[in-house]
Every structure is written in structure tokens, then in C-alpha cells.
Design an enzyme around this catalytic site. Structure first.
Site, PDB file in Angstrom:
ATOM      1  N   LYS A  70     107.222 -51.383  51.220  1.00 39.33           N
ATOM      2  CA  LYS A  70     107.685 -52.117  50.029  1.00 39.33           C
ATOM      3  C   LYS A  70     106.608 -52.232  48.943  1.00 39.33           C
ATOM      4  O   LYS A  70     106.919 -52.142  47.754  1.00 39.33           O
ATOM      5  CB  LYS A  70     108.185 -53.504  50.430  1.00 39.33           C
ATOM      6  CG  LYS A  70     109.493 -53.446  51.223  1.00 39.33           C
ATOM      7  CD  LYS A  70     110.022 -54.835  51.538  1.00 39.33           C
ATOM      8  CE  LYS A  70     111.405 -54.724  52.173  1.00 39.33           C
ATOM      9  NZ  LYS A  70     112.012 -56.029  52.435  1.00 39.33           N
ATOM     10  N   ASN A  91     112.491 -53.227  47.365  1.00 37.36           N
ATOM     11  CA  ASN A  91     113.361 -52.849  48.492  1.00 37.36           C
ATOM     12  C   ASN A  91     114.469 -51.895  48.051  1.00 37.36           C
ATOM     13  O   ASN A  91     115.280 -51.475  48.872  1.00 37.36           O
ATOM     14  CB  ASN A  91     113.942 -54.085  49.193  1.00 37.36           C
ATOM     15  CG  ASN A  91     115.157 -54.640  48.492  1.00 37.36           C
ATOM     16  OD1 ASN A  91     115.332 -54.443  47.294  1.00 37.36           O
ATOM     17  ND2 ASN A  91     116.006 -55.342  49.220  1.00 37.36           N
ATOM     18  N   ASP A 107     116.429 -58.636  47.890  1.00 36.29           N
ATOM     19  CA  ASP A 107     116.512 -59.547  49.045  1.00 36.29           C
ATOM     20  C   ASP A 107     116.777 -60.989  48.612  1.00 36.29           C
ATOM     21  O   ASP A 107     117.713 -61.624  49.094  1.00 36.29           O
ATOM     22  CB  ASP A 107     115.209 -59.500  49.852  1.00 36.29           C
ATOM     23  CG  ASP A 107     115.121 -58.277  50.752  1.00 36.29           C
ATOM     24  OD1 ASP A 107     116.172 -57.794  51.199  1.00 36.29           O
ATOM     25  OD2 ASP A 107     113.996 -57.817  51.002  1.00 36.29           O
ATOM     26  N   GLY A 131     108.377 -70.933  56.158  1.00 38.89           N
ATOM     27  CA  GLY A 131     107.836 -69.580  56.214  1.00 38.89           C
ATOM     28  C   GLY A 131     107.160 -69.188  54.916  1.00 38.89           C
ATOM     29  O   GLY A 131     107.425 -69.778  53.858  1.00 38.89           O
ATOM     30  N   GLY A 134     107.116 -62.108  53.880  1.00 39.49           N
ATOM     31  CA  GLY A 134     107.820 -61.325  52.861  1.00 39.49           C
ATOM     32  C   GLY A 134     109.197 -61.880  52.526  1.00 39.49           C
ATOM     33  O   GLY A 134     109.587 -61.956  51.359  1.00 39.49           O
ATOM     34  N   TYR A 218     118.984 -62.731  61.896  1.00 37.56           N
ATOM     35  CA  TYR A 218     120.363 -62.353  62.244  1.00 37.56           C
ATOM     36  C   TYR A 218     120.468 -61.709  63.624  1.00 37.56           C
ATOM     37  O   TYR A 218     121.492 -61.124  63.977  1.00 37.56           O
ATOM     38  CB  TYR A 218     120.985 -61.455  61.163  1.00 37.56           C
ATOM     39  CG  TYR A 218     120.191 -60.209  60.845  1.00 37.56           C
ATOM     40  CD1 TYR A 218     120.304 -59.074  61.618  1.00 37.56           C
ATOM     41  CD2 TYR A 218     119.325 -60.198  59.762  1.00 37.56           C
ATOM     42  CE1 TYR A 218     119.566 -57.949  61.337  1.00 37.56           C
ATOM     43  CE2 TYR A 218     118.582 -59.078  59.455  1.00 37.56           C
ATOM     44  CZ  TYR A 218     118.704 -57.954  60.249  1.00 37.56           C
ATOM     45  OH  TYR A 218     117.964 -56.854  59.966  1.00 37.56           O
TER      46      TYR A 218
HETATM   47  P1  NAP Z   1     106.726 -61.869  58.102  1.00 32.90           P
HETATM   48  O1  NAP Z   1     106.295 -61.416  56.746  1.00 32.90           O
HETATM   49  O2  NAP Z   1     106.069 -61.314  59.323  1.00 32.90           O
HETATM   50  O3  NAP Z   1     106.563 -63.480  58.127  1.00 32.90           O
HETATM   51  C1  NAP Z   1     106.819 -64.180  59.312  1.00 32.90           C
HETATM   52  C2  NAP Z   1     106.833 -65.678  58.997  1.00 32.90           C
HETATM   53  O4  NAP Z   1     107.209 -66.378  60.206  1.00 32.90           O
HETATM   54  C3  NAP Z   1     105.475 -66.255  58.583  1.00 32.90           C
HETATM   55  O5  NAP Z   1     105.662 -67.331  57.718  1.00 32.90           O
HETATM   56  C4  NAP Z   1     104.922 -66.740  59.933  1.00 32.90           C
HETATM   57  O6  NAP Z   1     103.970 -67.771  59.815  1.00 32.90           O
HETATM   58  C5  NAP Z   1     106.166 -67.289  60.567  1.00 32.90           C
HETATM   59  N1  NAP Z   1     106.062 -67.350  62.018  1.00 32.90           N
HETATM   60  C6  NAP Z   1     106.054 -66.297  62.869  1.00 32.90           C
HETATM   61  N2  NAP Z   1     105.959 -66.756  64.153  1.00 32.90           N
HETATM   62  C7  NAP Z   1     105.921 -68.113  64.064  1.00 32.90           C
HETATM   63  C8  NAP Z   1     105.840 -69.149  65.026  1.00 32.90           C
HETATM   64  N3  NAP Z   1     105.777 -68.883  66.358  1.00 32.90           N
HETATM   65  N4  NAP Z   1     105.842 -70.441  64.616  1.00 32.90           N
HETATM   66  C9  NAP Z   1     105.907 -70.722  63.287  1.00 32.90           C
HETATM   67  N5  NAP Z   1     105.980 -69.778  62.319  1.00 32.90           N
HETATM   68  C10 NAP Z   1     105.986 -68.501  62.714  1.00 32.90           C
HETATM   69  O7  NAP Z   1     108.267 -61.621  58.324  1.00 32.90           O
HETATM   70  P2  NAP Z   1     109.409 -61.557  57.195  1.00 32.90           P
HETATM   71  O8  NAP Z   1     109.572 -60.164  56.750  1.00 32.90           O
HETATM   72  O9  NAP Z   1     109.125 -62.610  56.193  1.00 32.90           O
HETATM   73  O10 NAP Z   1     110.719 -61.908  58.050  1.00 32.90           O
HETATM   74  C11 NAP Z   1     110.953 -63.225  58.556  1.00 32.90           C
HETATM   75  C12 NAP Z   1     112.298 -63.250  59.273  1.00 32.90           C
HETATM   76  O11 NAP Z   1     113.342 -63.045  58.306  1.00 32.90           O
HETATM   77  C13 NAP Z   1     112.468 -62.154  60.324  1.00 32.90           C
HETATM   78  O12 NAP Z   1     113.129 -62.688  61.442  1.00 32.90           O
HETATM   79  C14 NAP Z   1     113.363 -61.112  59.642  1.00 32.90           C
HETATM   80  O13 NAP Z   1     114.169 -60.437  60.579  1.00 32.90           O
HETATM   81  C15 NAP Z   1     114.212 -62.004  58.740  1.00 32.90           C
HETATM   82  N6  NAP Z   1     114.694 -61.306  57.564  1.00 32.90           N
HETATM   83  C16 NAP Z   1     116.028 -61.329  57.323  1.00 32.90           C
HETATM   84  C17 NAP Z   1     116.527 -60.714  56.203  1.00 32.90           C
HETATM   85  C18 NAP Z   1     117.998 -60.773  55.955  1.00 32.90           C
HETATM   86  O14 NAP Z   1     118.493 -59.999  55.116  1.00 32.90           O
HETATM   87  N7  NAP Z   1     118.717 -61.661  56.594  1.00 32.90           N
HETATM   88  C19 NAP Z   1     115.675 -60.047  55.307  1.00 32.90           C
HETATM   89  C20 NAP Z   1     114.308 -60.057  55.586  1.00 32.90           C
HETATM   90  C21 NAP Z   1     113.822 -60.685  56.717  1.00 32.90           C
HETATM   91  P3  NAP Z   1     102.403 -67.427  59.630  1.00 32.90           P
HETATM   92  O15 NAP Z   1     102.196 -67.183  58.165  1.00 32.90           O
HETATM   93  O16 NAP Z   1     101.733 -68.661  60.139  1.00 32.90           O
HETATM   94  O17 NAP Z   1     102.118 -66.206  60.473  1.00 32.90           O
END
Ligand code: NAP
Length: 279
Positions: A70, A91, A107, A131, A134, A218
């Protein structure tokens, strides 16, 4: 009659094999009766520039862009739309008629659109976002552009919150997670907590019937957070809404048409059910 080949769009990422994008976009093209192809390309990290060059050479009409490309795609396109410029993350790539490649980020706007489709407007709403990765960045930026009154951000690593609250004028770091949830109408889980597990990103005792609770996770579709929210009497929104609506925005950008969102969601649900049956 035209002798131009039928348009091709693709998702680029790595790994890309589990992406739901082909199923969702093919359903949209089929429902609209459009003769488009949609394929998945596994593009190794660091090679997004070559994928953009291929787009120009092959005349590919659009890309969906996923991890890990991205940011590199944001640096490699000819122009960034407002949504992508704010995040330095793309994206969606649209090949313009003049050969220029335009980068968008659908997104966050897809998340806002998914709520609007359920009759929930975010303008003037008080929101807490859990959170700072990304997904949270795109959601906070879009909520700010859509006029959310107050966006409190909570993250496990507090040092990451400063960069995200800079994305929206009404965003700020939450002093305390429990108070932020109590003060909010909309609670958004943008962490990966609950992905493939029964973990829950907040204390369920904080949830009230007045809350709207959205989970971006999801897999599973009904997360432990959404179960707890429903048990508390709150209204819930699953992560497929954002996924479908960000894809619907991509369809509009590529084809100029309003896609059949219901057909896209039904195809994604069928595919998720099929995969669950595989396990
Ligand atoms: P990412 O950049 O890796 O960020 C992960 C986030 O989760 C960070 O804020 C991290 O905190 C936090 N985290 C991870 N493990 C944790 C724990 N055990 N306790 C507390 N906080 C925790 O991931 P992302 O791309 O933002 O995606 C996040 C989620 O959204 C994923 O599950 C992804 O599948 C989902 N998502 C869904 C869509 C959709 O269209 N529905 C689109 C994008 C993403 P730290 O900063 O402390 O590490």
C-alpha cells in the site's frame, strides 16, 4: 462494435491466495453484466513498482492493493486522491484514459459507507476507535472527513496514537479506555484482537444498549466482541460491511457504475462459509 479487449482488474499482494477480492469483484461484474475479468497476482514485497509498470504495459484497468504494497504504490502512482494522500497509502489504482495512474484509499470511506447503508450517519457522532494500525488510520481519517464530532483513540502501544490522531481534527488520544467507551455512541474495533480467536478488545461490562458496536475483524464474522455487544443489547456491525463497501467504491472508480452490494456480500458470505467447511 469494438475490437478493444474486455477490461481486466486485479488484486496485488503477498500472500494473496486468501483474498476475498476476486470473489467479491467477480460477483459485482457478473451482477452488472459487465465483461470484466478480475484476477489475483502474488507480487513479492518491494516489487510494486514493477506491478505498476505492468499495469501500463498490459493495459490493466484497475488494481486492488493489499499488504505489503500500500505504501510503495502510494509512492509510485502519478497522482493521489485526497483519501490516499492523507494516509500515504493506496488500496485502489485507477488507470485513467490518459494513461495516468491514480491512487485512492477506499477502506475508511468504505467503513463510513457501510454504516450509512445501515442508516447510521457519522456526522456529529462521538466515536471510540480501538487500534492504531493501518485499518485504524484509514477509519479515523474517513470519520474525520465525514464530520464525526469526537474520535477518541485507544491503542495497546500508546506511542502509536499521536500519528493517528493527526489524521482528523476531532481525533484525540483517550485518557482512559473505559471512559472513552462510556462517552462514545459508536465503538469501533480496528485492532486484530478477535481475528481467528475468541479474544475481546475491551471489557464487555463497558457495553450498553445505546452503543453501536462495529468490528472490522471478519474472521469469524460474528466475533466475541459482537456477541458481547449483542448480549448487552447494543446494535452490531460486522467486518464484512467495510470489506464489501470499500470494494463497491472500487467498482465505482473503475466502471463508473453503482454495483450490486447485496450480490457482492452474498458471494463473500458463501465463500467464507465454504472455507469454514474446509477446516
Ligand atoms: P495492523 O496494522 O497490524 O494493526 C494491528 C492493531 O491491533 C494495532 O493497533 C495493534 O496494537 C493491535 N493489536 C494487535 N494485537 C493486539 C493485542 N493482543 N492486544 C491489543 N491490541 C492488539 O493491522 P490492520 O491492518 O490495522 O488490521 C487490523 C484488523 O482489521 C485485522 O483483523 C484486519 O483483518 C482487519 N481489517 C478489516 C478490514 C475490513 O475491510 N473489514 C480492512 C482492513 C483490516 P499495537 O500498535 O500495540 O501493536
Amino acid at each position: 462494435m469494438t475490437d478493444r479487449p474486455a477490461p481486466v482488474a486485479a488484486v496485488i499482494g503477498s500472500p494473496v491466495g486468501h483474498s476475498l477480492s476476486p470473489v467479491i469483484h467477480r460477483a459485482a461484474f457478473a451482477a452488472a453484466g459487465l465483461d470484466w475479468s478480475y484476477v489475483a497476482f502474488d507480487v513479492a514485497a518491494g516489487r510494486a513498482d514493477e506491478a505498476l509498470a505492468a499495469m501500463r504495459v498490459l493495459g490493466i484497468a484497475g488494481y486492488s492493493v493489499t499488504t505489503p504494497h500500500k505504501e510503495q504504490v502510494a509512492a509510485g502512482v502519478d497522482e493521489l486522491a485526497e483519501s490516499a494522500a492523507a494516509l500515504d497509502s493506496v488500496n485502489t489504482v485507477v488507470a485513467g484514459g490518459d494513461g495516468r495512474l491514480i491512487g485512492h484509499s477506499t477502506d475508511g470511506d468504505g467503513f463510513v459507507a457501510s454504516l450509512e447503508a445501515e442508516g447510521v450517519g457519522v456526522t456529529g457522532l462521538r466515536i471510540v476507535v480501538l487500534g492504531a494500525g493501518g485499518a485504524a488510520r484509514s477509519v479515523v481519517s474517513a470519520l474525520g472527513r465525514a464530520g464525526a464530532a469526537d474520535i477518541a483513540v485507544v491503542n495497546r502501544t500508546p506511542g502509536r496514537v499521536g500519528a493517528i490522531v493527526a489524521l482528523a481534527g476531532t481525533a484525540h488520544a483517550a485518557d482512559d479506555a473505559a471512559t472513552a467507551v462510556a462517552d462514545a455512541t459508536l465503538v469501533v474495533n480496528a485492532t486484530s484482537v478477535g481475528f481467528g480467536t475468541d479474544d475481546i478488545p475491551l471489557d464487555p461490562a463497558w457495553l450498553r444498549p445505546e452503543h453501536l458496536v462495529a468490528d472490522l475483524v471478519y474472521h469469524p464474522l460474528e466475533t466475541a466482541l459482537l456477541r458481547a455487544a449483542a448480549a448487552a443489547g447494543a446494535r452490531t456491525f460486522d467486518g464484512l460491511g467495510m470489506l464489501i463497501h470499500q470494494a463497491a467504491l472500487q467498482q465505482r472508480l473503475w466502471t463508473g457504475n453503482d454495483p450490486d452490494v447485496a450480490a457482492m456480500r452474498a458471494a463473500a458470505e458463501r465463500e467464507l462459509a465454504r472455507r469454514a467447511g474446509e477446516v
